[in-house]
Scaffold this active site. Structure first.
Site, PDB file in Angstrom:
ATOM      1  N   GLY A 286       7.876   2.928  -7.900  1.00 57.12           N
ATOM      2  CA  GLY A 286       8.542   2.890  -8.415  1.00 57.12           C
ATOM      3  C   GLY A 286      10.072   1.942  -7.696  1.00 57.12           C
ATOM      4  O   GLY A 286       9.493   1.383  -6.641  1.00 57.12           O
TER       5      GLY A 286
ATOM      6  N   LYS B 180      -5.735  -1.662  -2.636  1.00 54.69           N
ATOM      7  CA  LYS B 180      -4.863  -1.056  -1.501  1.00 54.69           C
ATOM      8  C   LYS B 180      -6.087  -0.870  -0.377  1.00 54.69           C
ATOM      9  O   LYS B 180      -5.771  -0.938   1.145  1.00 54.69           O
ATOM     10  CB  LYS B 180      -4.305   0.304  -1.840  1.00 54.69           C
ATOM     11  CG  LYS B 180      -3.236  -0.731  -2.577  1.00 54.69           C
ATOM     12  CD  LYS B 180      -2.146   0.673  -3.395  1.00 54.69           C
ATOM     13  CE  LYS B 180      -1.354   0.021  -4.107  1.00 54.69           C
ATOM     14  NZ  LYS B 180      -1.085   1.049  -5.687  1.00 54.69           N
TER      15      LYS B 180
ATOM     16  N   VAL C 256       0.859  -0.996   0.349  1.00 52.77           N
ATOM     17  CA  VAL C 256       0.418   0.088   0.341  1.00 52.77           C
ATOM     18  C   VAL C 256       0.815   1.169  -0.364  1.00 52.77           C
ATOM     19  O   VAL C 256       1.572   1.007   0.826  1.00 52.77           O
ATOM     20  CB  VAL C 256      -1.011   0.340   1.685  1.00 52.77           C
ATOM     21  CG1 VAL C 256      -2.187   0.972   0.682  1.00 52.77           C
ATOM     22  CG2 VAL C 256      -1.969  -1.159   1.361  1.00 52.77           C
TER      23      VAL C 256
HETATM   24  P1  NAP Z   1       7.673  -6.976 -12.946  1.00 54.66           P
HETATM   25  O1  NAP Z   1       8.216  -5.605 -12.806  1.00 54.66           O
HETATM   26  O2  NAP Z   1       6.414  -7.205 -14.084  1.00 54.66           O
HETATM   27  O3  NAP Z   1       8.157  -7.782 -12.439  1.00 54.66           O
HETATM   28  C1  NAP Z   1       8.135  -9.611 -11.526  1.00 54.66           C
HETATM   29  C2  NAP Z   1       9.234 -10.049 -11.905  1.00 54.66           C
HETATM   30  O4  NAP Z   1       8.373 -11.855 -11.722  1.00 54.66           O
HETATM   31  C3  NAP Z   1      10.189 -10.301 -13.159  1.00 54.66           C
HETATM   32  O5  NAP Z   1      11.816 -10.428 -12.737  1.00 54.66           O
HETATM   33  C4  NAP Z   1       9.679 -11.381 -14.111  1.00 54.66           C
HETATM   34  O6  NAP Z   1      10.158 -12.691 -14.627  1.00 54.66           O
HETATM   35  C5  NAP Z   1       8.738 -12.091 -12.678  1.00 54.66           C
HETATM   36  N1  NAP Z   1       7.569 -12.985 -13.084  1.00 54.66           N
HETATM   37  C6  NAP Z   1       6.937 -12.705 -13.298  1.00 54.66           C
HETATM   38  N2  NAP Z   1       5.189 -13.441 -13.449  1.00 54.66           N
HETATM   39  C7  NAP Z   1       5.816 -14.617 -13.264  1.00 54.66           C
HETATM   40  C8  NAP Z   1       5.270 -15.441 -13.598  1.00 54.66           C
HETATM   41  N3  NAP Z   1       4.092 -16.145 -13.369  1.00 54.66           N
HETATM   42  N4  NAP Z   1       6.728 -16.774 -12.816  1.00 54.66           N
HETATM   43  C9  NAP Z   1       7.677 -16.632 -12.150  1.00 54.66           C
HETATM   44  N5  NAP Z   1       8.253 -15.405 -12.233  1.00 54.66           N
HETATM   45  C10 NAP Z   1       7.511 -14.737 -12.587  1.00 54.66           C
HETATM   46  O7  NAP Z   1       6.842  -6.325 -11.276  1.00 54.66           O
HETATM   47  P2  NAP Z   1       6.983  -5.159 -10.382  1.00 54.66           P
HETATM   48  O8  NAP Z   1       6.632  -3.859 -10.347  1.00 54.66           O
HETATM   49  O9  NAP Z   1       8.347  -5.399  -9.654  1.00 54.66           O
HETATM   50  O10 NAP Z   1       6.113  -5.034  -9.680  1.00 54.66           O
HETATM   51  C11 NAP Z   1       5.917  -6.599  -8.623  1.00 54.66           C
HETATM   52  C12 NAP Z   1       5.072  -6.241  -7.524  1.00 54.66           C
HETATM   53  O11 NAP Z   1       5.204  -5.212  -6.333  1.00 54.66           O
HETATM   54  C13 NAP Z   1       3.356  -6.594  -8.308  1.00 54.66           C
HETATM   55  O12 NAP Z   1       2.540  -7.204  -6.918  1.00 54.66           O
HETATM   56  C14 NAP Z   1       3.464  -5.238  -7.769  1.00 54.66           C
HETATM   57  O13 NAP Z   1       2.182  -4.973  -7.264  1.00 54.66           O
HETATM   58  C15 NAP Z   1       3.763  -5.077  -6.498  1.00 54.66           C
HETATM   59  N6  NAP Z   1       3.943  -3.854  -6.850  1.00 54.66           N
HETATM   60  C16 NAP Z   1       4.763  -2.627  -7.659  1.00 54.66           C
HETATM   61  C17 NAP Z   1       4.642  -1.592  -7.339  1.00 54.66           C
HETATM   62  C18 NAP Z   1       5.567  -0.463  -8.560  1.00 54.66           C
HETATM   63  O14 NAP Z   1       5.884   0.674  -8.688  1.00 54.66           O
HETATM   64  N7  NAP Z   1       6.090  -1.894  -8.924  1.00 54.66           N
HETATM   65  C19 NAP Z   1       5.173  -0.835  -6.378  1.00 54.66           C
HETATM   66  C20 NAP Z   1       4.329  -1.666  -5.091  1.00 54.66           C
HETATM   67  C21 NAP Z   1       3.676  -3.022  -4.942  1.00 54.66           C
HETATM   68  P3  NAP Z   1      11.292 -11.246 -15.874  1.00 54.66           P
HETATM   69  O15 NAP Z   1      11.986 -10.077 -15.378  1.00 54.66           O
HETATM   70  O16 NAP Z   1      12.327 -12.701 -16.802  1.00 54.66           O
HETATM   71  O17 NAP Z   1       9.974 -11.463 -16.787  1.00 54.66           O
HETATM   72  N1  HSE Z   2       0.904   0.421 -10.333  1.00 58.46           N
HETATM   73  C1  HSE Z   2       1.327   1.070  -9.022  1.00 58.46           C
HETATM   74  C2  HSE Z   2       0.705   2.476  -9.132  1.00 58.46           C
HETATM   75  C3  HSE Z   2       2.160   0.773  -8.087  1.00 58.46           C
HETATM   76  O1  HSE Z   2       1.026   2.845  -9.429  1.00 58.46           O
HETATM   77  O2  HSE Z   2       0.304   2.950  -7.755  1.00 58.46           O
HETATM   78  C4  HSE Z   2       2.295   0.502  -6.651  1.00 58.46           C
HETATM   79  O3  HSE Z   2       1.382   0.112  -5.781  1.00 58.46           O
END
Ligand code: NAP
Ligand code: HSE
Length: 438
Positions: A303, A206, A133
């Site tokens: 981020g 969230k 969150v």
């Molecule tokens: P991302 O950049 O798409 O990274 C996902 C990672 O998981 C990649 O390394 C991918 O492998 C791997 N992956 C994806 N699907 C898979 C599967 N089915 N089996 C095995 N490995 C798998 O995502 P992210 O932005 O880091 O987000 C990750 C989590 O954090 C999500 O739950 C998101 O909601 C949460 N989150 C994100 C943010 C943000 O700012 N991005 C903020 C807060 C929370 P490859 O790299 O080889 O493709």
């Molecule tokens: N996609 C989400 C956002 C990532 O833009 O707030 C952080 O949870």
């Protein structure tokens, strides 16, 4: 100092890469805080040949996340894959294997949290989810621990960085929606499926979590009324400004004698309010406790590094608590598991009362305003302000903007159906809820 704690990271994308970088960059200070080092010994990805944003030389990379979950050398599993089906399977298996879990996955917690925390309780392990969150803002810790002496009656906030970034760029630079969304994706802010951001689903996940820890109710995603920002037009943004408001995508949770109200939707907020001035990818959450009054938490909502900040804080917390008796740890959802209020009614959106901004498209002729006023008057809906725009060159219809006083949504919708049926009204009425945040 004790031996380092060994962690396995599922997913090395935006957040996983950020976590590996922060753990390495701040290794010494983290060890001084946790009482021992924290090292990534194994990480899983879909494609081991892809370039990574972090140094992977000290960790074993695998394309089999289950290997990490079953690895006896891994003490804590960090789930950063996203999604709900594979992630649920991996997290439940890790718990069953007696491993603590840290996750940033709000969809997983909002939809399967009740089951996951139950399993964690039975296995005596911790599941930490600060990063789920509001990105880097320590809002879970603030509510669950810092405000634990309060009865929290409401909270509201900007809890999706991507939508706030889009609305800000549209307002400040007149940029196109699709263009800004593409930039948010490139910057790593958006979800793998960005409709989760722009349709309000991510914010609803969230809000589900915030409401559970604030009010001591079960996680209940289905109870959240959810509306995204895709119907907001540039002209609504500028009309809102003419009335002294800004449009923000807000999550709102309120507890009253009637029940709990949970809603996520575009909201007009007076421009002088702090929340109205939270721009770009920043998030802010306003929490009202009976003892402390209003408190505001602000910071980057998405981020790599900001989210890693929250994941690493969870890791340190887990390491510090590992030796504590499981019965005496901070409860996952803030309230003791056997005292969650399962019977608290959840209100429907039509029962909610707010003021509204209404944009109507009307024929520019005498009598239309009188007809509209008569319908609103009969429904006891007071008009706070109204303005009629000049017709554009060659057009015979005009935009009519009305600001109403607070009214229950069911009565407003009934009046709007009658207004939309008038022959002089074209298009559906655009309706945006207004919160004064007093
Ligand atoms: P991302 O950049 O798409 O990274 C996902 C990672 O998981 C990649 O390394 C991918 O492998 C791997 N992956 C994806 N699907 C898979 C599967 N089915 N089996 C095995 N490995 C798998 O995502 P992210 O932005 O880091 O987000 C990750 C989590 O954090 C999500 O739950 C998101 O909601 C949460 N989150 C994100 C943010 C943000 O700012 N991005 C903020 C807060 C929370 P490859 O790299 O080889 O493709
Ligand atoms: N996609 C989400 C956002 C990532 O833009 O707030 C952080 O949870």
């Amino acid at each position: 100092m004790l031996e380092p704690i060994r962690i396995g990271v599922l997913g090395l994308g935006t957040v996983g890469g950020g976590v590996a970088n922060v753990l390495l960059r701040n290794a010494e200070e983290i060890a001084r805080r946790a009482g021992r080092g924290i090292e990534v010994i194994q990480a899983s990805v879909r494609d081991v040949h892809k370039d990574r944003s972090c140094d992977t030389s000290q960790m074993q990379l695998t394309e089999q996340p289950m290997q990490i979950v079953n690895n006896p050398d891994v003490d804590i599993v960090v789930e950063l894959i996203g999604g709900t089906s594979r992630a649920r399977e991996l997290v439940l298996k890790a718990i069953q294997n007696g491993k603590h879990v840290v996750t940033a996955n709000k969809a997983l917690i909002a939809l399967h949290g009740n089951e996951i925390f139950d399993a964690a309780q039975q296995n005596g392990v911790m599941v930490a989810f600060e990063a789920a969150v509001a990105g880097g803002i320590p809002i879970i810790k603030a509510i669950r621990e810092g405000l634990t002496g309060n009865s929290i009656d409401w909270l509201c906030g900007i809890i999706n960085g991507t939508t706030n970034f889009i609305l800000t760029e549209m307002r400040d630079k007149g940029r196109d929606f699709a263009d800004v969304l593409a930039e948010a994706q490139a910057l790593g802010y958006a979800e793998a499926d960005p409709t989760f951001d722009i349709e309000g689903i991510d914010a609803a996940h969230k809000l589900t979590i915030l409401a559970a820890i604030a009010f001591g109710v079960p996680l209940n995603f289905d109870a959240v009324y959810t509306e995204g920002i895709t119907k907001i037009e540039g002209k609504d943004v500028s009309y809102a400004e003419q009335f002294g408001y800004r449009i923000k995508h807000l999550g709102f949770a309120r507890r009253s004698d009637h029940g709990v109200e949970l809603r996520v939707h575009p909201t007009m907020v007076p421009e002088g309010r702090l929340l109205a001035n939270v721009d770009g990818v920043m998030n802010a959450v306003l929490v009202h406790g009976d003892a402390v009054g209003p408190t505001l938490y602000y910071g980057a909502g998405a981020g790599a590094d900001p989210t890693a900040s929250a994941v690493v804080a969870d890791l340190v917390d887990v390491v510090r608590s590992m030796t504590a008796d499981p019965e005496n740890r901070v409860p996952h959802l803030a309230f003791q598991a056997d005292s969650i209020a399962t019977q608290m009614p959840m209100l429907k959106i039509f029962e909610v009362e707010t003021a509204y901004y209404l944009r109507l498209r009307a024929e520019d002729k005498a009598g239309v305003l009188a007809d509209i006023s008569a319908i609103l008057g009969a429904a006891n809906i007071s008009i706070e302000a109204m303005t009629q725009k000049e017709p554009a060159e060659g057009e015979t219809s005009v935009d009519l903007i009305l600001i109403t006083q607070a009214v229950q949504e069911i009565h407003l919708d009934d009046a709007l159906r009658q207004i939309e049926a008038l022959p002089e009204i074209s298009n559906n009425v655009v309706k945006i809820r207004i919160e004064s945040l007093n």
